[in-house]
Enzyme design. Sequence first.
Site, PDB file in Angstrom:
ATOM      1  N   ARG A  21      25.435 -47.170  14.856  1.00  0.00           N
ATOM      2  CA  ARG A  21      26.077 -45.894  14.523  1.00  0.00           C
ATOM      3  C   ARG A  21      25.025 -44.833  14.209  1.00  0.00           C
ATOM      4  O   ARG A  21      25.213 -43.647  14.470  1.00  0.00           O
ATOM      5  CB  ARG A  21      26.987 -46.078  13.309  1.00  0.00           C
ATOM      6  CG  ARG A  21      27.917 -44.922  13.006  1.00  0.00           C
ATOM      7  CD  ARG A  21      28.696 -45.183  11.720  1.00  0.00           C
ATOM      8  NE  ARG A  21      27.802 -45.265  10.585  1.00  0.00           N
ATOM      9  CZ  ARG A  21      27.428 -44.221   9.824  1.00  0.00           C
ATOM     10  NH1 ARG A  21      27.901 -43.015  10.086  1.00  0.00           N
ATOM     11  NH2 ARG A  21      26.594 -44.366   8.816  1.00  0.00           N
TER      12      ARG A  21
ATOM     13  N   HIS B 116      23.855 -59.653   2.147  1.00  0.00           N
ATOM     14  CA  HIS B 116      23.909 -58.212   1.904  1.00  0.00           C
ATOM     15  C   HIS B 116      24.062 -57.943   0.408  1.00  0.00           C
ATOM     16  O   HIS B 116      24.783 -58.660  -0.286  1.00  0.00           O
ATOM     17  CB  HIS B 116      25.100 -57.581   2.647  1.00  0.00           C
ATOM     18  CG  HIS B 116      24.747 -57.031   3.996  1.00  0.00           C
ATOM     19  ND1 HIS B 116      25.292 -57.496   5.173  1.00  0.00           N
ATOM     20  CD2 HIS B 116      23.893 -56.031   4.358  1.00  0.00           C
ATOM     21  CE1 HIS B 116      24.799 -56.804   6.189  1.00  0.00           C
ATOM     22  NE2 HIS B 116      23.949 -55.917   5.729  1.00  0.00           N
TER      23      HIS B 116
ATOM     24  N   GLU C 264      26.454 -63.675   4.274  1.00  0.00           N
ATOM     25  CA  GLU C 264      27.142 -63.445   5.541  1.00  0.00           C
ATOM     26  C   GLU C 264      27.449 -64.771   6.234  1.00  0.00           C
ATOM     27  O   GLU C 264      26.636 -65.677   6.263  1.00  0.00           O
ATOM     28  CB  GLU C 264      26.283 -62.573   6.466  1.00  0.00           C
ATOM     29  CG  GLU C 264      26.052 -61.162   5.946  1.00  0.00           C
ATOM     30  CD  GLU C 264      27.320 -60.302   5.985  1.00  0.00           C
ATOM     31  OE1 GLU C 264      28.300 -60.712   6.621  1.00  0.00           O
ATOM     32  OE2 GLU C 264      27.300 -59.223   5.357  1.00  0.00           O
TER      33      GLU C 264
ATOM     34  N   CYS D 294      20.637 -55.151  10.417  1.00  0.00           N
ATOM     35  CA  CYS D 294      20.871 -56.336   9.589  1.00  0.00           C
ATOM     36  C   CYS D 294      21.426 -57.476  10.437  1.00  0.00           C
ATOM     37  O   CYS D 294      20.921 -58.598  10.407  1.00  0.00           O
ATOM     38  CB  CYS D 294      21.842 -56.019   8.446  1.00  0.00           C
ATOM     39  SG  CYS D 294      21.127 -54.975   7.151  1.00  0.00           S
TER      40      CYS D 294
END
Lengths: 215, 215, 215, 215
Positions: free
Chosen positions: C90, C167, C80, C143
């Site tokens: 979410r 990831h 990342e 994360c």
Amino acid sequence: MKTILMTGFDPFGGEAVNPALETVKALDGRVLGDTRICVLEVPTVRGKCVNRVVQAIGELDPFAVICVGQAGGRAEITPERVAINVDDFRIKDNEGNQPVDEPIDPNGPSAYFSTLPIKAMVEAMRSKGIPASVSNTAGTFVCNHLFYGLMRYLDVEGKGRIGGFVHIPYLPEQAVRFPGQPSMSLDCTVEGLFAALQAVLDNRTDLRVSGGREC
Amino acid sequence: MKTILMTGFDPFGGEAVNPALETVKALDGRVLGDTRICVLEVPTVRGKCVNRVVQAIGELDPFAVICVGQAGGRAEITPERVAINVDDFRIKDNEGNQPVDEPIDPNGPSAYFSTLPIKAMVEAMRSKGIPASVSNTAGTFVCNHLFYGLMRYLDVEGKGRIGGFVHIPYLPEQAVRFPGQPSMSLDCTVEGLFAALQAVLDNRTDLRVSGGREC
Amino acid sequence: MKTILMTGFDPFGGEAVNPALETVKALDGRVLGDTRICVLEVPTVRGKCVNRVVQAIGELDPFAVICVGQAGGRAEITPERVAINVDDFRIKDNEGNQPVDEPIDPNGPSAYFSTLPIKAMVEAMRSKGIPASVSNTAGTFVCNHLFYGLMRYLDVEGKGRIGGFVHIPYLPEQAVRFPGQPSMSLDCTVEGLFAALQAVLDNRTDLRVSGGREC
Amino acid sequence: MKTILMTGFDPFGGEAVNPALETVKALDGRVLGDTRICVLEVPTVRGKCVNRVVQAIGELDPFAVICVGQAGGRAEITPERVAINVDDFRIKDNEGNQPVDEPIDPNGPSAYFSTLPIKAMVEAMRSKGIPASVSNTAGTFVCNHLFYGLMRYLDVEGKGRIGGFVHIPYLPEQAVRFPGQPSMSLDCTVEGLFAALQAVLDNRTDLRVSGGREC
């Protein structure tokens, strides 16, 4: 005046609309040269959908029959190449039928190829700026069932009518419920199918251009 | 009368059109209550695109600035959440620049969050039947560059203007060249952005609804 | 001997395993030259996950910290680029928290860039035949939360440690539940992360190659 | 001892390896109960690939034949349901052939269904943690060509042998060249196909579970 018959399914799978039905309704009565478009709504029910189309063919005497269905997840208008002789429903149809690996017609051949000029239809849509591709699978649900049933009837009935199936994407209003899924607006599906119909009238034999895939 | 400034890029990457430019042009001069939409074409060139917007802000004194860009491969209209302080161009911009991992402003913060009500914009578009989602990355090309440059200017210039960036899909006519890629018609992008603008006017603070993702 | 700290989350979202945890466990104790890999399991819970890592840094004095997380839907290992200062969940984390648009640290900057050589890590993995790409969004869930919290701590604590986040895809056994979703086997994720660690040791400054995207 | 024949294609389309060939090679000589696996490499060339398999059937007298091919872009191992009687090559095969809409056998039926227990194969793979699904299209390239040619021969030759086709994803080392594309490691494809073979031996008739799709 000649007649071309177009059909669209009623909504299924929890949807409030079916883009196929909305699209063919918008084309009802439109005229291309000496040909008029007649439109029929068919139920998303195995067996019944075929019977309805066969009855309409008897009444309307079309020279071509184009059935249209919803293809959730696809981004393009996809004329189908082939219908296969099997029902294998992942979900129930609109009367609760859910056959697994049953032949559509035990006496029929394993598959029928579309007798529409599918390559010419794709080219005609692309030339109008409408995304389109040949599809090599119409699935194993009611869309494939109707496609196969139609071609079986046209094969047996024997009067030289041509026919086939076209899948179209979700409408934008449907895709709202499935974030990330592609859609196509009604204006595009209507313009695309109208261009495809013109290609059917203009091409007695199909173009010799590749529309294949490795898998 | 108040002014809202919308910008769209000229075509890049070998495309003949840019859906962002076509969409904002279609909105030019439209009025929402006491607010008029003013539209600016900006070059897909680092630096220059920001300068052009800053100049227009000086001339037009908008209370809000919404920059719009093309997002090939996306199926939805996506208000962007955050601009990051880096240029990392996979392809060249329209003047041949291709920076790798350079800060947009060495004196600026690492990122700016949109000051538009992005959740309300998404909800407004969905309620009109237009597919939309919050995006958490505006990429690292000229779109992110302009978004960052705009927010940097609004931060420093200090007059309470709000601003942000919205990505929109390919037009259907573009997607013809990329079989299988999603697209959205101009009617939809125009209706969607108009609904999003209305949400900007109607929501001084954003909705408290999730628009996040795990990754 | 130097220490590199790797972390992996416990399972979340109804999963029985977390590929990140399985992968880092397989690397625990492995040695690269004068560096030993130490591994820590962290809870998929906002706040707590950061505290656990900070505590381990104090105990182990690593020169580098690499946190690893599951990225359902991705087909590649993705170092990342940037962590953003927002929680927008979410789904709930493993203790039921579901913040919407809350800053992770109200006193922190808007974002932190990874201080790992992410381009070199991608190149090292690809040269071993492991699919890898730079990602420009770590999402807005736990994360990203841990990635931001780690970088915030490393920024403030000030001892020159480097850190970042990677990831990885679903394991094949997870993807069985999500037909059509990509996955990567444990052998690949272990080999890939090991190659990426070697790149961290070998590259004090990152490669100057593009890893950007248009959107 | 009984024999099961597995085939894999040589690389095509610019690839250095073919995952199908690598996978079947790894299974060569493996024994399941009273059955031994024999493996054959076939050229990615229309006509020739069928001839090679027919010759090997004559020599080896297998009770089952399973041809395996590469499916770039798929994330799962996919037993194919149906082979269709058409060659429509988007790219050239390894001897430069590129037929468009030519029947594979002008005297053959429009399609053949696999005579393998494809549902049982999928279930067996999933139970081992290997992503798998039934596919309803084997494409229109050499994979479908061999599948059709095999089934045509088995149909005519008439000795009760069963046969079919299975597509497998890119290997990770291939997917490195196509950022974002899914892949599956050799260990997984080998374990998956071995489990599928066991299902072939264990299931004289297929499971009655849905493996269908709407489109």
